[in-house]
Design a protein around this motif. Structure first.
Motif, PDB file in Angstrom:
ATOM      1  N   GLY A   7     -12.267   7.285  10.138  1.00  0.00           N
ATOM      2  CA  GLY A   7     -13.739   7.734  10.042  1.00  0.00           C
ATOM      3  C   GLY A   7     -14.018   8.027   9.311  1.00  0.00           C
ATOM      4  N   ASP A   8     -14.060   7.457   8.016  1.00  0.00           N
ATOM      5  CA  ASP A   8     -15.199   7.924   6.804  1.00  0.00           C
ATOM      6  C   ASP A   8     -13.851   7.458   5.640  1.00  0.00           C
ATOM      7  N   TYR A   9     -15.354   6.545   5.043  1.00  0.00           N
ATOM      8  CA  TYR A   9     -14.292   6.746   3.688  1.00  0.00           C
ATOM      9  C   TYR A   9     -15.298   7.460   2.525  1.00  0.00           C
ATOM     10  N   LEU A  10     -14.479   7.433   1.505  1.00  0.00           N
ATOM     11  CA  LEU A  10     -14.607   8.740   1.148  1.00  0.00           C
ATOM     12  C   LEU A  10     -15.111   8.717  -0.524  1.00  0.00           C
ATOM     13  N   ASN A  11     -14.437   7.681  -1.261  1.00  0.00           N
ATOM     14  CA  ASN A  11     -14.793   7.258  -2.636  1.00  0.00           C
ATOM     15  C   ASN A  11     -16.739   7.153  -2.606  1.00  0.00           C
ATOM     16  N   ASP A  12     -17.180   6.726  -2.233  1.00  0.00           N
ATOM     17  CA  ASP A  12     -18.786   6.668  -2.241  1.00  0.00           C
ATOM     18  C   ASP A  12     -19.361   7.520  -1.970  1.00  0.00           C
ATOM     19  N   LYS A  13     -18.810   9.127  -1.306  1.00  0.00           N
ATOM     20  CA  LYS A  13     -19.297   9.922  -0.842  1.00  0.00           C
ATOM     21  C   LYS A  13     -19.192  11.267  -2.141  1.00  0.00           C
ATOM     22  N   PRO A  14     -19.460  11.391  -3.221  1.00  0.00           N
ATOM     23  CA  PRO A  14     -18.824  12.128  -4.500  1.00  0.00           C
ATOM     24  C   PRO A  14     -18.786  13.803  -3.912  1.00  0.00           C
ATOM     25  N   ASP A  15     -20.167  14.008  -3.518  1.00  0.00           N
ATOM     26  CA  ASP A  15     -20.296  15.283  -2.450  1.00  0.00           C
ATOM     27  C   ASP A  15     -19.094  15.914  -1.730  1.00  0.00           C
ATOM     28  N   LEU A  16     -18.815  15.343  -0.868  1.00  0.00           N
ATOM     29  CA  LEU A  16     -17.839  14.803   0.351  1.00  0.00           C
ATOM     30  C   LEU A  16     -16.256  15.320  -0.242  1.00  0.00           C
ATOM     31  N   PHE A  17     -16.220  13.826  -1.077  1.00  0.00           N
ATOM     32  CA  PHE A  17     -14.765  13.335  -1.472  1.00  0.00           C
ATOM     33  C   PHE A  17     -15.224  15.133  -2.877  1.00  0.00           C
ATOM     34  N   GLN A  18     -15.705  15.634  -3.374  1.00  0.00           N
ATOM     35  CA  GLN A  18     -15.033  16.591  -4.340  1.00  0.00           C
ATOM     36  C   GLN A  18     -14.803  17.787  -3.518  1.00  0.00           C
ATOM     37  N   PHE A  19     -15.050  17.229  -2.205  1.00  0.00           N
ATOM     38  CA  PHE A  19     -14.744  18.579  -1.461  1.00  0.00           C
ATOM     39  C   PHE A  19     -13.677  18.943  -0.883  1.00  0.00           C
ATOM     40  N   LEU A  20     -13.656  17.791  -0.497  1.00  0.00           N
ATOM     41  CA  LEU A  20     -11.785  17.742   0.535  1.00  0.00           C
ATOM     42  C   LEU A  20     -11.021  16.633  -0.228  1.00  0.00           C
ATOM     43  N   VAL A  21     -11.346  16.127  -1.421  1.00  0.00           N
ATOM     44  CA  VAL A  21      -9.871  15.800  -2.352  1.00  0.00           C
ATOM     45  C   VAL A  21      -9.494  17.080  -3.337  1.00  0.00           C
ATOM     46  N   ASP A  29       0.863  -1.303  -0.137  1.00  0.00           N
ATOM     47  CA  ASP A  29      -0.254  -0.280   0.055  1.00  0.00           C
ATOM     48  C   ASP A  29       0.933   1.071   0.036  1.00  0.00           C
ATOM     49  N   ASP A  30       0.295   2.034  -0.894  1.00  0.00           N
ATOM     50  CA  ASP A  30       1.287   3.338  -0.374  1.00  0.00           C
ATOM     51  C   ASP A  30       0.181   4.653  -0.765  1.00  0.00           C
ATOM     52  N   ILE A  31       0.805   5.902   0.505  1.00  0.00           N
ATOM     53  CA  ILE A  31       0.068   6.870   0.658  1.00  0.00           C
ATOM     54  C   ILE A  31       0.029   8.001  -0.875  1.00  0.00           C
ATOM     55  N   THR A  32      -0.491   8.641  -1.216  1.00  0.00           N
ATOM     56  CA  THR A  32       0.043   9.504  -2.259  1.00  0.00           C
ATOM     57  C   THR A  32      -1.089  10.518  -1.812  1.00  0.00           C
ATOM     58  N   TYR A  33      -2.163  10.925  -1.121  1.00  0.00           N
ATOM     59  CA  TYR A  33      -1.978  12.017  -0.192  1.00  0.00           C
ATOM     60  C   TYR A  33      -1.968  12.339   1.273  1.00  0.00           C
ATOM     61  N   PHE A  34      -2.283  13.256   1.974  1.00  0.00           N
ATOM     62  CA  PHE A  34      -1.766  13.476   2.783  1.00  0.00           C
ATOM     63  C   PHE A  34      -2.485  15.149   3.411  1.00  0.00           C
ATOM     64  N   GLN A  35      -3.845  15.160   4.035  1.00  0.00           N
ATOM     65  CA  GLN A  35      -4.264  16.915   4.781  1.00  0.00           C
ATOM     66  C   GLN A  35      -4.975  16.439   5.664  1.00  0.00           C
ATOM     67  N   TYR A  36      -4.031  17.703   6.379  1.00  0.00           N
ATOM     68  CA  TYR A  36      -5.190  17.645   7.079  1.00  0.00           C
ATOM     69  C   TYR A  36      -5.540  17.935   7.321  1.00  0.00           C
ATOM     70  N   ALA A  37      -7.934  18.078   7.849  1.00  0.00           N
ATOM     71  CA  ALA A  37      -8.493  18.719   7.599  1.00  0.00           C
ATOM     72  C   ALA A  37      -8.685  20.328   8.509  1.00  0.00           C
ATOM     73  N   LYS A  38      -8.074  19.973   9.433  1.00  0.00           N
ATOM     74  CA  LYS A  38      -7.762  20.831  10.443  1.00  0.00           C
ATOM     75  C   LYS A  38      -6.751  20.350  11.501  1.00  0.00           C
ATOM     76  N   LYS A  39      -6.259  21.608  12.149  1.00  0.00           N
ATOM     77  CA  LYS A  39      -5.493  21.826  12.957  1.00  0.00           C
ATOM     78  C   LYS A  39      -6.674  21.500  14.509  1.00  0.00           C
ATOM     79  N   THR A  40      -5.848  20.405  15.692  1.00  0.00           N
ATOM     80  CA  THR A  40      -6.868  20.263  16.043  1.00  0.00           C
ATOM     81  C   THR A  40      -5.625  20.054  17.807  1.00  0.00           C
ATOM     82  N   ASN A  41      -6.715  20.391  18.709  1.00  0.00           N
ATOM     83  CA  ASN A  41      -6.166  19.952  19.977  1.00  0.00           C
ATOM     84  C   ASN A  41      -6.980  18.743  20.498  1.00  0.00           C
ATOM     85  N   ARG A  42      -7.519  18.069  19.893  1.00  0.00           N
ATOM     86  CA  ARG A  42      -8.296  17.200  20.851  1.00  0.00           C
ATOM     87  C   ARG A  42      -7.966  15.936  20.566  1.00  0.00           C
ATOM     88  N   GLU A  43      -8.512  15.004  21.422  1.00  0.00           N
ATOM     89  CA  GLU A  43      -7.387  13.908  21.349  1.00  0.00           C
ATOM     90  C   GLU A  43      -7.543  13.106  20.452  1.00  0.00           C
TER      91      GLU A  43
END
Length: 421
Positions: A407-421, A363-377
């Motif tokens: 957390g979640d799988y994005l491939n089958d969520k096109p709206d979320l996929f387009q927004f985040l990737v 397996d190979d990581i081809t994309y990595f982006q923190y959604a937001k900085k956080t101080n939570r656990e």
């Protein structure tokens, strides 16, 4: 004038006249056997290489035949078209060869490479006007100029002379083939090529089955035939730009609904796989629309066994800047590229644990982006992972859940996929 109920069918005599007219500019392209596809499908697969035309698509045939047919008065006033692709190049070269002034409207975001190609083919005989953000904007402006200055609009598909020009491919295939042809697979956008070619076979080789192929995201001919009326789609996926129209021609629809044996759709990702295969294995460059006919063979695997099959490779005007998107779409279609929201514990070593304990060996990581900085656990990141095989997906998800990274799988969520990737 509403032409939805027209009964026009191009005659073989007119198509032969078109063939004689365009021989000055259109190459008789090869009908080449494909050993690889023939072996794979256990059939005799032949490729009609329209990608080898001077303008790298079949569009020169219809454009030149139409512009050649103008009266002296029409020629003097000039012609207009709207296109950001192959039709623009065909019109441009035709204007230069026939010494007729032409105006070509293109959307403002058209890549500079395409604009320069059109300039090269048209030279001093054409003027390019970049208008609006979309093709519809450019088309509207082109029609306005025609109305105001009484110029002739050169339609990319809904025109008798254009259809007859594209139909000459059918004559060539029949002249080049040494055996009866069982199937012809052909890309369908506005329908000009399908209408013309299918008419030739209907009259000269009626046992040949003509299969029209559209991109899954723009099935305008399929929907229209199903509805038995020319139907405009509300939205389309424009990736396969050479075959993505909201509404096919009234002329072409009336012909195709009678002549085509079947209309099928191909996922855009499948076309991307074909583009990469042709380039890597056959050294053939095709555009997305040019890959549709070959991509459709998988849907007819059983029917074409032992048969003589022709795939029309309609064009090769592929923008190199799209290569990364083509690869991405191909991997997504093959279930080899997957995007997740991953929950990383906010502690040292969490990323190392994910790489070592969660990811598989290949397996190979081809994309990595923190959604937001956080101080939570836990902190979330969008992670793209490329797998060796599609079977590696379920074990990967299981390990992510077991170790509380999922957390979640994005491939089958096109709206979320387009927004985040």
């Amino acid at each position: 004038m509403n032409k939805e109920n027209v009964t026009y069918f191009p005659s073989i005599d007119n198509i032969k006249v078109a063939a004689d007219t365009i021989k000055k500019v259109s190459a008789v392209t090869p009908l080449s056997p494909s050993l690889r596809y023939s072996n794979h499908f256990n059939a005799n697969v032949l490729l009609k290489r329209e990608d080898l035309q001077q303008v790298r698509s079949y569009k020169i045939r219809g454009a030149y035949n139409k512009i050649s047919s103008l009266t002296p008065e029409q020629s003097k006033k000039g012609v207009v078209c709207a296109s950001a692709g192959n039709h623009a190049q065909g019109v441009a070269l035709s204007c230069k060869l026939l010494e007729i002034e032409g105006t070509i409207y293109m959307p403002a975001p058209t890549p500079n490479q395409k604009v320069e190609q059109v300039k090269m083919f048209g030279g001093d005989f054409i003027e390019i006007k970049l208008v609006g953000d979309t093709f519809d904007d450019a088309n509207h402006a082109a029609m306005q100029e025609c109305d105001q200055l009484h110029k002739t609009f050169i339609h990319p598909f809904n025109d008798e002379k254009v259809i007859e020009g594209q139909a000459t491919i059918g004559l060539e295939i029949l002249e080049q083939s040494t055996e009866p042809i069982d199937y012809v697979f052909i890309a369908v956008g506005g329908g000009g090529l399908a209408a013309g070619l299918s008419t030739v076979f209907k009259q000269l080789s009626p046992n040949t089955k003509i299969i029209g192929v559209e991109p899954e995201g723009a099935p305008s001919m399929s929907v229209s035939i199903k509805n038995n009326r020319n139907t405009e789609l509300d939205q389309i996926e424009k990736f396969v730009d050479g075959a993505a129209v909201k509404r096919v021609g009234d002329l072409t629809f009336s012909i195709c609904k009678e002549n085509l044996h079947d209309m099928i759709t191909v996922p855009e990702g499948k076309a991307c796989q074909t583009i990469l295969e042709l380039y890597n294995k056959d050294a053939i460059v095709v555009e997305p629309a040019g890959a549709l006919s070959i991509s459709a063979l998988d849907l007819y695997t059983e029917e074409i066994k032992g048969k003589n099959v022709v795939c029309v490779v309609s064009g090769s005007n592929n923008d190199i800047t799209r290569t990364s998107e083509i690869k991405e779409r191909a991997l997504l279609y093959a279930n080899l590229k997957h995007y997740f929201i991953v929950k990383f514990p906010q502690r040292a070593g969490a990323l190392k644990e994910f790489v070592v304990d969660i990811l598989g060996e290949n397996d190979d990581i081809t994309y990595f982006q923190y959604a937001k900085k956080t101080n939570r656990e836990n902190g979330s990141a969008v992670v793209g992972i490329q797998l060796k095989t599609a079977d590696d997906l379920e074990p990967l998800i299981s390990k992510m859940k077991e170790h509380n990274f999922y957390g979640d799988y994005l491939n089958d969520k096109p709206d979320l996929f387009q927004f985040l990737v």
